[in-house]
Design an enzyme around this catalytic site. Structure first.
Site, short mmCIF file in Angstrom:
data_model
loop_
_atom_site.label_atom_id
_atom_site.label_comp_id
_atom_site.label_asym_id
_atom_site.label_seq_id
_atom_site.Cartn_x
_atom_site.Cartn_y
_atom_site.Cartn_z
N ARG A 84 11.68 -7.09 4.92
CA ARG A 84 11.48 -5.65 4.69
C ARG A 84 12.38 -4.83 5.62
O ARG A 84 12.54 -5.16 6.79
CB ARG A 84 10.01 -5.29 4.93
CG ARG A 84 9.73 -3.81 4.76
CD ARG A 84 8.28 -3.53 4.55
NE ARG A 84 7.50 -3.55 5.78
CZ ARG A 84 6.24 -3.13 5.84
NH1 ARG A 84 5.63 -2.70 4.75
NH2 ARG A 84 5.59 -3.18 6.97
N ARG A 101 -0.76 -9.25 13.17
CA ARG A 101 -1.26 -8.23 12.23
C ARG A 101 -2.13 -8.87 11.14
O ARG A 101 -3.15 -8.30 10.76
CB ARG A 101 -0.08 -7.48 11.60
CG ARG A 101 0.63 -6.59 12.62
CD ARG A 101 1.98 -6.14 12.11
NE ARG A 101 1.89 -5.19 11.01
CZ ARG A 101 2.87 -4.96 10.16
NH1 ARG A 101 4.02 -5.61 10.26
NH2 ARG A 101 2.71 -4.07 9.21
N LYS A 108 0.84 -1.22 0.00
CA LYS A 108 0.00 0.00 0.00
C LYS A 108 0.87 1.26 0.00
O LYS A 108 0.64 2.18 -0.77
CB LYS A 108 -0.92 0.03 1.24
CG LYS A 108 -1.89 -1.14 1.34
CD LYS A 108 -2.86 -0.97 2.49
CE LYS A 108 -2.23 -1.04 3.87
NZ LYS A 108 -1.61 -2.32 4.22
N ARG A 157 11.43 -3.16 11.35
CA ARG A 157 10.40 -2.75 12.32
C ARG A 157 10.09 -3.86 13.32
O ARG A 157 10.05 -5.03 12.95
CB ARG A 157 9.11 -2.36 11.58
CG ARG A 157 9.14 -0.97 11.02
CD ARG A 157 8.02 -0.69 10.05
NE ARG A 157 6.71 -1.18 10.46
CZ ARG A 157 5.60 -0.99 9.74
NH1 ARG A 157 5.66 -0.31 8.60
NH2 ARG A 157 4.45 -1.45 10.15
N ARG A 174 -9.15 0.98 8.79
CA ARG A 174 -8.81 -0.43 9.00
C ARG A 174 -9.92 -1.18 9.73
O ARG A 174 -9.76 -2.38 9.98
CB ARG A 174 -7.54 -0.52 9.85
CG ARG A 174 -6.25 -0.75 9.06
CD ARG A 174 -5.12 -0.79 10.07
NE ARG A 174 -3.96 -1.49 9.65
CZ ARG A 174 -2.83 -0.91 9.21
NH1 ARG A 174 -2.76 0.39 9.07
NH2 ARG A 174 -1.78 -1.65 8.92
P1 AMP Z 1 1.23 0.24 8.92
O1 AMP Z 1 2.51 0.97 8.72
O2 AMP Z 1 0.11 0.80 8.11
O3 AMP Z 1 1.38 -1.26 8.74
O4 AMP Z 1 0.80 0.46 10.44
C1 AMP Z 1 1.65 0.05 11.52
C2 AMP Z 1 0.84 -0.11 12.79
O5 AMP Z 1 0.24 1.15 13.14
C3 AMP Z 1 -0.34 -1.07 12.69
O6 AMP Z 1 0.05 -2.42 12.89
C4 AMP Z 1 -1.22 -0.56 13.82
O7 AMP Z 1 -0.70 -0.93 15.09
C5 AMP Z 1 -1.05 0.95 13.69
N1 AMP Z 1 -2.05 1.53 12.75
C6 AMP Z 1 -1.82 2.15 11.57
N2 AMP Z 1 -2.95 2.52 10.99
C7 AMP Z 1 -3.94 2.15 11.83
C8 AMP Z 1 -5.37 2.24 11.78
N3 AMP Z 1 -6.00 2.80 10.73
N4 AMP Z 1 -6.06 1.73 12.83
C9 AMP Z 1 -5.46 1.17 13.88
N5 AMP Z 1 -4.13 1.03 13.99
C10 AMP Z 1 -3.36 1.51 12.96
#
Ligand code: AMP
Length: 213
Positions: free
Chosen positions: A126, A170, A13, A159, A87
């Site tokens: 990654r 996740r 994404k 990460r 989400r």
């Molecule tokens: P990402 O980089 O989009 O994979 O987000 C990393 C982490 O941030 C996720 O695993 C969640 O813990 C938190 N996070 C990001 N976006 C959201 C969202 N829309 N709702 C809830 N948690 C989020």
């Protein structure tokens, strides 16, 4: 252009959102990047969010909805590519309400389809730049200089939520809470399905064609 990038963690994404943003001029809004910045700056939101993020759990809806609304309103953003938000169904409903108030409804939802098996490998390999958000894959898309970001030269990190245990959490969270959103947007007739298992450039070309860019 008002787009939601949809797909499980590691589907690409962020990578594709950056390309669409560069081509269209729309603003790339990544809730993951905003939350990581808040964690790095040890803000109140960051400290709270980190308890969830480090385990791979979702941050509470009201926290995430709040930061997105603040961003859209304060920066007066009218064209955007949302990456990692919404989400959950409550987040999508809150987004629809705030965008209706701003008269800026979501136009398209780009659904990046990919098998969970492929994702585990992708995320384990990654490496990301916390300074500018660029991401790399150690085999398929390595940085030019080991451990350094091509774009800004900062150190790359693995990460904590890209470790096997957190990846599993996740993906489970995605299946339970995020995947049902697809029906929500299908009912609105906004979903574009894209096969996200191939090469980054091919996926990009398919998205651009589907969006008419
Ligand atoms: P990402 O980089 O989009 O994979 O987000 C990393 C982490 O941030 C996720 O695993 C969640 O813990 C938190 N996070 C990001 N976006 C959201 C969202 N829309 N709702 C809830 N948690 C989020």
């Amino acid at each position: 252009m008002r787009i939601v990038m949809f797909g499980c963690p590691g589907a690409g994404k962020g990578t594709q959102a950056k390309v669409i943003a560069a081509k269209s001029g729309a603003k790339h809004i990544s809730t993951g990047d905003m939350l990581r910045e808040a964690v790095a700056n040890k803000t109140e939101i960051g400290l709270k969010a980190n308890e969830y993020m480090s385990k791979g759990a979702l941050v509470p809806d009201e926290v995430v909805v709040g930061i997105v609304k603040e961003k859209l309103v304060n920066d007066k953003i009218t064209d955007f590519i949302l990456d990692g938000f919404p989400r959950t169904i409550p987040q999508a409903e809150a987004l629809d309400v705030m965008l209706a108030e701003l008269n800026l409804p979501v136009e398209k939802v780009v659904n990046l389809n990919i098998d969970h098996q492929v994702i585990v490998n992708r995320l384990c390999e990654r490496r990301v730049c916390l300074a500018c958000g660029e991401s790399y894959h150690l085999k398929n898309n390595p940085p030019k200089v080991e451990g350094k970001c091509n774009a800004c030269g900062a150190d790359l990190v693995h990460r904590s939520d890209d470790q096997p245990e957190a990846i599993k959490t996740r993906l489970d969270q995605y299946d339970q809470k995020t995947a049902p959103l697809l029906d929500f947007y299908k009912k609105q007739g906004k979903v574009i399905d894209i096969d996200a298992s191939g090469a980054i450039d091919d996926i990009r070309d398919n998205i651009m064609k589907a969006l008419g860019l």
